[in-house]
Design an enzyme around this catalytic site. Sequence first.
Site, PDB file in Angstrom:
ATOM      1  N   CYS A  90      45.109  31.931  36.591  1.00  0.00           N
ATOM      2  CA  CYS A  90      44.019  31.695  37.541  1.00  0.00           C
ATOM      3  C   CYS A  90      44.201  30.302  38.128  1.00  0.00           C
ATOM      4  O   CYS A  90      44.053  29.305  37.410  1.00  0.00           O
ATOM      5  CB  CYS A  90      42.669  31.816  36.832  1.00  0.00           C
ATOM      6  SG  CYS A  90      41.252  31.627  37.918  1.00  0.00           S
ATOM      7  N   HIS A  92      42.426  28.949  40.860  1.00  0.00           N
ATOM      8  CA  HIS A  92      41.155  28.246  41.066  1.00  0.00           C
ATOM      9  C   HIS A  92      40.655  27.701  39.735  1.00  0.00           C
ATOM     10  O   HIS A  92      40.097  26.601  39.668  1.00  0.00           O
ATOM     11  CB  HIS A  92      40.110  29.171  41.720  1.00  0.00           C
ATOM     12  CG  HIS A  92      39.112  29.724  40.754  1.00  0.00           C
ATOM     13  ND1 HIS A  92      39.208  30.993  40.214  1.00  0.00           N
ATOM     14  CD2 HIS A  92      38.010  29.169  40.184  1.00  0.00           C
ATOM     15  CE1 HIS A  92      38.209  31.193  39.376  1.00  0.00           C
ATOM     16  NE2 HIS A  92      37.464  30.119  39.347  1.00  0.00           N
ATOM     17  N   HIS A 210      44.115  43.228  41.193  1.00  0.00           N
ATOM     18  CA  HIS A 210      43.524  42.427  42.264  1.00  0.00           C
ATOM     19  C   HIS A 210      43.886  43.084  43.601  1.00  0.00           C
ATOM     20  O   HIS A 210      45.057  43.355  43.858  1.00  0.00           O
ATOM     21  CB  HIS A 210      44.054  40.999  42.264  1.00  0.00           C
ATOM     22  CG  HIS A 210      43.569  40.153  41.127  1.00  0.00           C
ATOM     23  ND1 HIS A 210      43.981  40.340  39.825  1.00  0.00           N
ATOM     24  CD2 HIS A 210      42.707  39.099  41.107  1.00  0.00           C
ATOM     25  CE1 HIS A 210      43.392  39.443  39.051  1.00  0.00           C
ATOM     26  NE2 HIS A 210      42.619  38.685  39.801  1.00  0.00           N
ATOM     27  N   ASP A 237      36.093  37.269  44.899  1.00  0.00           N
ATOM     28  CA  ASP A 237      36.432  35.860  44.687  1.00  0.00           C
ATOM     29  C   ASP A 237      35.766  35.026  45.772  1.00  0.00           C
ATOM     30  O   ASP A 237      35.961  35.264  46.962  1.00  0.00           O
ATOM     31  CB  ASP A 237      37.953  35.673  44.735  1.00  0.00           C
ATOM     32  CG  ASP A 237      38.395  34.365  44.098  1.00  0.00           C
ATOM     33  OD1 ASP A 237      37.710  33.341  44.308  1.00  0.00           O
ATOM     34  OD2 ASP A 237      39.429  34.365  43.408  1.00  0.00           O
ATOM     35  N   CYS A 241      41.205  32.382  46.487  1.00  0.00           N
ATOM     36  CA  CYS A 241      41.991  32.950  45.388  1.00  0.00           C
ATOM     37  C   CYS A 241      43.391  32.344  45.351  1.00  0.00           C
ATOM     38  O   CYS A 241      44.225  32.613  46.225  1.00  0.00           O
ATOM     39  CB  CYS A 241      42.084  34.463  45.469  1.00  0.00           C
ATOM     40  SG  CYS A 241      42.925  35.213  44.033  1.00  0.00           S
ATOM     41  N   GLY A 242      43.636  31.534  44.330  1.00  0.00           N
ATOM     42  CA  GLY A 242      44.911  30.828  44.242  1.00  0.00           C
ATOM     43  C   GLY A 242      46.092  31.721  43.935  1.00  0.00           C
ATOM     44  O   GLY A 242      47.160  31.597  44.559  1.00  0.00           O
TER      45      GLY A 242
END
Length: 318
Positions: A90, A92, A210, A237, A241-242
Amino acid sequence: MSVPRVRVIDSHTEGEPTRVVVEGVPDLGGGTMREKATRFSAEHDWLRSAVCNEPRGHDAMVGALLCEPAEPDCCCGVIFFNNVSTLNMCIHGTVGLAATLVHMGRIGVGDHRIDTPVGVVVASVHEDLSVTVANVPSYRKAADVPVEVPGWGVVRGDIAWGGNWFFLIDGQGPAVEFANLDALTNFTWSVRRALELGGITGDHGMVIDHIESFGPPTDPVTSDSRNFVLCPGKAYDRSPCGTGTSAKLACLHAAGKLQPGVIWRQAGILDTVFTGTVEELSDGKVLPRVTGRAWITGESVYHFDPADPFRNGIPSSL
């Protein structure tokens, strides 16, 4: 079961929350971070639920367990999770974790290696306290993959790895606008279910959990694209979204639309922006670097009353 004192620090990264467990982390034993994450999921899932689910959390909450790293040159290890399960990676949350470590006085401006279940990432804290995350190697697995989606017909998208598996859809489905949140959620959830029913997966049979839908930017002066990302727990999100931005960068590069070092500005559904670049790797993958900002929003100590039926959270219906 005796419950330890659990202390958390909250932040948000461009709108998306991160809740870091900084005290009360269970003993996860030795081994790699992936092995620790597996152990955490199997033996301490009550803590995931207590942190992310109601009544303390909500469907969009992302948790981060601050751990001892398995790799000795890392400043910490981390296991990310949400309302339904652990997460592979993740970004973020990594930005939020870095902001939390700065808040705690554990790190400062500079580069910091962080051990995750999918490998070591580097978080670079800048003078303005923005954070750039050098992510895990990312790549496009397949382009223009068709899937039959009830009510929508054939939907086409790219399958890509950016630390999580993504199905990236451009210009199909509801317009990527905040007013269409319900419609976008229903569309992307239908796509995810269709992928599962069709046996369409990432490498090694990994679930594509995702779904990312793209549209034109609200303001081309500030961003190149706008996305809506449906996360595994069926929440959208709030940030761009990173890992989804990493997957997008990998797809753009594979299509010859993004050269190394050129900045891509990815807006999310709230019009906050991550910036990203790629570096080519020798195996054909790319190393994405994604930059964003996080802000500390609070600190809490959790109480676990034995008489409270929801002390460990209300389980998700998924």
